[in-house]
Design an enzyme around this catalytic site. Structure first.
Site, mmCIF file in Angstrom:
data_model
loop_
_atom_site.group_PDB
_atom_site.id
_atom_site.type_symbol
_atom_site.label_atom_id
_atom_site.label_comp_id
_atom_site.label_asym_id
_atom_site.label_seq_id
_atom_site.Cartn_x
_atom_site.Cartn_y
_atom_site.Cartn_z
ATOM 1 N N HIS A 468 0.830 -1.200 0.000
ATOM 2 C CA HIS A 468 0.000 0.000 0.000
ATOM 3 C C HIS A 468 0.870 1.258 0.000
ATOM 4 C CE1 HIS A 468 -2.349 3.256 1.960
ATOM 5 N NE2 HIS A 468 -3.309 2.786 1.172
ATOM 6 N N CYS A 844 -6.195 2.884 -17.263
ATOM 7 C CA CYS A 844 -6.018 3.681 -16.048
ATOM 8 C C CYS A 844 -5.402 2.888 -14.905
ATOM 9 C CB CYS A 844 -7.346 4.294 -15.611
ATOM 10 S SG CYS A 844 -8.575 3.051 -15.165
#
Ligand code: ADP
Ligand code: MG
Ligand code: MG
Length: 888
Positions: A468, A844
């Site tokens: 993360h 994307c």
């Protein structure tokens, strides 16, 4: 008869620069320089195929090789007027390895081969310099003893040191002929004693053992490791170059040196290099004597007190600089050259394209395009997009002293200094006070977003390149070192512990996200320069590019950064990120925890103005450029508290019983949230959420239109669609809201509704989905997860093993999987456009900023790529290179 040997010399060569596959880089360029008429000592190149043959036949030499080498040497003898093995006018040789790719780790060069106890006398007599002859012989024995016979070079260095000490000589005192002669004897004795065989006197034997040693070095441990690290196939093999010697150790009118035709660290157009008088071979780089500057300007700049080559040997210098210019014009690139001057005569011994920093690469490409040496397309094609990272972030001044306390993965490039803080709250508070901080965590989670934004840099002690912290930091363009396992975070005492070093909260540290280093204190930095050469290259890249480059951004800060980096719109605005900030997360939680639709609508009514103002900001920053907004995507429990302490805290704020909150949180638990209640499934269960978001978007668009007079055409994107009917349903909700607002405001709104293609089913059914969609955006993070059936969050544990074992060559979450995921993209593009000609297509996922993946997008005919703000320049350049590669 197979041709194993290519000769060069006397202005002619059988090979050339185009044949580096067979001749190796060094041999091909020696041949090329020779054909250009440059002064190159004659020689021959044994082709790489001979090395391949050698290994295929139990290390035997191919038939015919010996004869061809003998014929080549005869040619060298004719040109030089010397004879190999002769005891009156001996021809001496260098034996040099040279593979296709330049490869440290291969056999070191052997010089002066052919000398023995008799020819050393002849050499001295012929040159009128006995010192030179004995110096050459001791060098030969030392090199040959080391690289061919395998006796450690320290044995020789120790003997020489002892001898110097015995004679009372300083390190830089030149030994006399007699003294060198004595060293030669000691060297030979040492070899015989250690190896039980004498130093070979027969030049033929010397030569063939040296050639076999070069072939054998292809499989030594150093070479194997190097090939492994640089993806060089073992099957290539190495070439061997055998060349007539020229002598830089023939007194004070002789010298040897290395140079770059331009400055390799700044790119400045000026010869840059070093030389040593009365020296041979690698003396210049060996560091025993301090080399001198080649140009007078460089000598003055560095304050050197010994004369430059320009001053000392003006004639040789003049021909050398003319040759460097000639080589640059010929190769149309900056060259790294090696040369020797023998009694005033210049000889070229090597040329190749020079390695350079990213900054120098920019300057050289721009200058060469401006000099008309290369085209603008070539200038653009020469910049490595990945190297732009070096230029876009502050970097640690290479001259600064580094006090390294630990290291982890180089997760997000750039360097940053700040005070240590351990929580996101502290990070935010410190930023408000204007303090610069580094957020140090064991690992980060979505709730840390605001803290990460406030930080100058992020350090985690756990997690990989796709953790993360790493992904978010790269997205934000914030330097990050992740998984620094040798640093321990002690939260109770608010300390970090790295071996014997303990640092407290508030202490200064520096992280280098480009190398993974963690350093103590503040360190001098170099700031990025985005104008000048960088600006020119980007301008030329933009002119060459077909695809548009958009950015993934949701905060005004990111959107502005992306605009300054040249983004041409937003390709992905992840609305959920807007719900984590500040007080919003509580309203969001209220919505999620509501018992019924009424309760949800009440909370959504509070969220509406916040979303509207966010969108209004984005629309105004992007100023008429397209903005794609994705409806809420993640599973709802990501917003909920987890630990008992957090639950107690949140319960208090919401006026709920902690136990009741715990029950509600448990009820929302999912076994596999990634494939659970998320994406358009949320909008179908709770259409009121999509209604609120659509309303916020349209109202912001109306406001922007009123304010600026420039109409905004929002692109609303529905995530995780697998079924055409899902898109129909959600589009129905959006269209209904649009009609309401058009009625309320009396202003016409133009908008697009499209979908992410991130499930294999959607790709396969693209022809049907395209009937309801105005655009497709390939969400390649999820599409990679769902195609492979690999969870990105769990992949770090085994993907590294996959890479090490050669099961996959690259992490498919970093470089798009061309065959599988790529196939789905091609299928979806083709089927989608069959239904709707000119359907707008974009990407994307994280791949939108990866140069190799961008090349795929160009080939697949996508209209745009979208990536995190700091990768926008990389994507602009990579998209241009992809278009140029396509013949654009
Ligand atoms: P590397 O690949 O390590 O650069 P080279 O084969 O280029 O090795 O040889 C290193 C150095 O040896 C050269 O830069 C040059 O100074 C010297 N050298 C090689 N061949 C010759 C030669 N024929 N005459 C004189 N010096 C040579
Ligand atoms: Mg070399
Ligand atoms: Mg997705």
């Amino acid at each position: 008869m197979t041709k194993w040997v290519y000769t060069f010399g006397g202005g002619k060569a059988e090979g050339g620069a185009g044949e580096s596959d067979r001749l190796g880089g060094k041999g091909a360029n020696l041949a090329e320089m020779c054909s250009l008429g440059l002064p190159v000592p004659p020689g021959l190149t044994i082709v790489t195929d001979a090395c391949v043959w050698f290994y295929a036949h139990g290390k035997a030499l191919p038939p015919g090789l010996k004869d061809q080498v003998r014929a080549g040497i005869a040619g060298m003898e004719a040109i030089t007027g010397r004879t190999f093995g002769d005891t009156r006018k001996p021809l001496l040789l260098s034996v040099r390895s040279g593979s296709r790719a330049s490869m440290p780790g291969m056999l070191d060069t052997v010089l002066n081969l052919g000398l023995n106890d008799r020819s050393v006398q002849a050499l001295g007599h012929d040159a009128g310099d006995a010192r030179f002859a004995w110096d050459s012989y001791r060098r030969f024995i030392q090199m040959y003893g080391d690289v061919v016979m395998g006796l450690d070079h320290e044995v020789f260095e120790e003997i020489l040191e002892d001898e110097r000490a015995r004679l009372g000589h300083e390190l830089d005192t030149e030994l006399s002929a007699v003294e060198w002669q004595h060293v030669v004897q000691l060297y030979k004795d040492a070899i015989e004693e250690a190896l039980g065989e004498p130093f070979p006197q027969d030049p033929e034997v010397q030569l063939w053992r040296a050639i076999a040693a070069v072939f054998s070095s292809w499989m030594n441990a150093r070479a194997i490791t190097y090939r492994h690290l640089h993806d060089i196939p073992a099957a290539w093999g190495t070439a061997v170059n055998v060349q007539a010697m020229v002598f830089g150790n023939l007194g004070n009118a002789s010298a040897t040196g290395v140079a770059f035709t331009r400055n390799p660290s700044t790119g400045e157009k000026a010869l840059y290099g070093e030389f040593l008088v009365n020296a041979q071979g690698e003396d210049v780089v060996a560091g025993i004597r301090t080399p001198q500057s080649i140009t007078e300007a460089a000598r003055l700049a560095s304050g050197g007190d010994r004369p430059s080559m320009e001053k000392l040997m003006p004639e040789a210098f003049a021909s050398f600089s003319a040759i460097c210019e000639r080589l640059e014009r010929h190769y149309r690139d900056m060259q790294d050259v090696e040369f020797t001057i023998e009694r005033g005569t210049l000889w070229m011994l090597q040329t190749r394209s020079g390695k350079r920093t990213a900054k120098a690469a920019m300057r050289i490409a721009v200058d060469m395009a401006e000099e008309g040496l290369i085209t603008r397309h070539e200038a653009v094609a020469r910049i490595d997009p990945a190297a732009l990272d070096q230029l876009l972030h502050p970097t640690i001044d290479p001259r600064a002293r580094r006090d390294i306390i630990g290291s982890g993965l180089p997760a997000s490039p750039g360097a940053a200094t700040g005070e240590i803080v351990f929580t996101s709250e502290e990070a935010v508070a410190a930023e408000k006070e204007g303090r610069k901080i580094i957020l140090v965590r064991i690992e980060t989670s979505p709730e840390d977003i605001h803290g990460m934004h406030a930080a100058e840099g992020i350090l985690t002690t756990r997690g990989g390149m796709t953790s993360h912290a790493a992904v978010v930091a790269r997205g934000m363009g914030i330097p990050c070192v992740s998984g620094a396992g040798n640093i321990r975070v002690d939260l109770r005492n608010e300390q970090i512990i790295a071996g014997p070093i303990v640092l407290n909260k508030g202490d200064l540290i520096t992280i280098d996200g480009s190398s993974g280093q963690v350093l103590k204190g503040r360190i001098a930095m170099l700031q990025p320069e985005l104008s000048g050469d960088f600006g020119r290259i980007m301008q030329w890249a933009d002119a060459a590019r077909r695809m548009t480059v958009r950015t993934n951004a949701e905060t005004p800060q990111d959107a502005r950064a992306a605009r300054s980096f040249g983004a041409e719109g937003i390709g992905l605005c992840r609305t959920e990120h807007m719900f984590f900030q500040g007080a919003r997360i509580n309203v969001m939680r209220e919505m999620i925890l509501a018992e019924d639709e009424k309760g949800r609508r009440a909370a959504l009514a509070k969220l509406l103005p916040m979303q509207r103002s966010d969108f209004a900001d984005l629309f105004s920053i992007m100023h008429g450029l397209p903005v794609t907004i994705r409806l809420l995507d993640p599973p709802l429990h990501e917003f909920l508290p987890k630990t008992d302490a957090e639950i107690a805290d949140v319960a208090l704020g919401l006026g709920m019983e902690p136990a009741a909150l715990r029950r509600r949180v448990d009820a929302l638990h999912e076994f596999n949230p990634m494939l659970g209640h998320r994406g358009c499934r949320l909008a179908i269960s709770y259409p009121e959420i999509a209604e609120m978001q659509a309303r916020a978007i349209f109202e912001a668009a109306v406001d922007a239109a009123r304010e600026t007079g420039a109409p905004v055409v929002p692109e609303i994107m529905v995530p995780l669609v697998g079924l055409r009917a899902e898109l129909d349903y959600v589009k129905g909700v959006i269209d209904a809201v649009a009609r309401e607002i058009i009625d309320e405001s009396g202003i016409g709104i133009e908008y697009l509704v499209g979908t992410m293609i991130e499930l294999p089913r959607a790709a396969l059914q693209a022809h049907s989905i395209a009937e309801a969609a105005d655009f497709f955006s390939f969400g390649t993070n999820d599409l990679t997860q769902t195609t492979f059936g690999i969870s990105r969050d769990d992949a770090a544990r085994f993907l590294q093993t996959y890479i090490e074992k050669g099961i996959v060559s690259r992490d498919p979450f970093v470089e798009l999987d061309y065959d599988g995921v790529g196939e789905l993209i091609r299928i979806a593009s083709e089927r989608g456009r069959r239904t709707k000609n000119g359907l707008k297509l974009g990407i994307c996922g994280e791949h939108g900023g990866d140069p190799t993946s961008i090349r795929f997008c160009e080939e697949a005919g996508l209209d745009y790529v979208s990536c995190s703000p700091f990768r926008v320049p990389i994507a602009r350049l990579a998209a241009a290179q992809a278009a140029i590669g396509q013949g654009g």
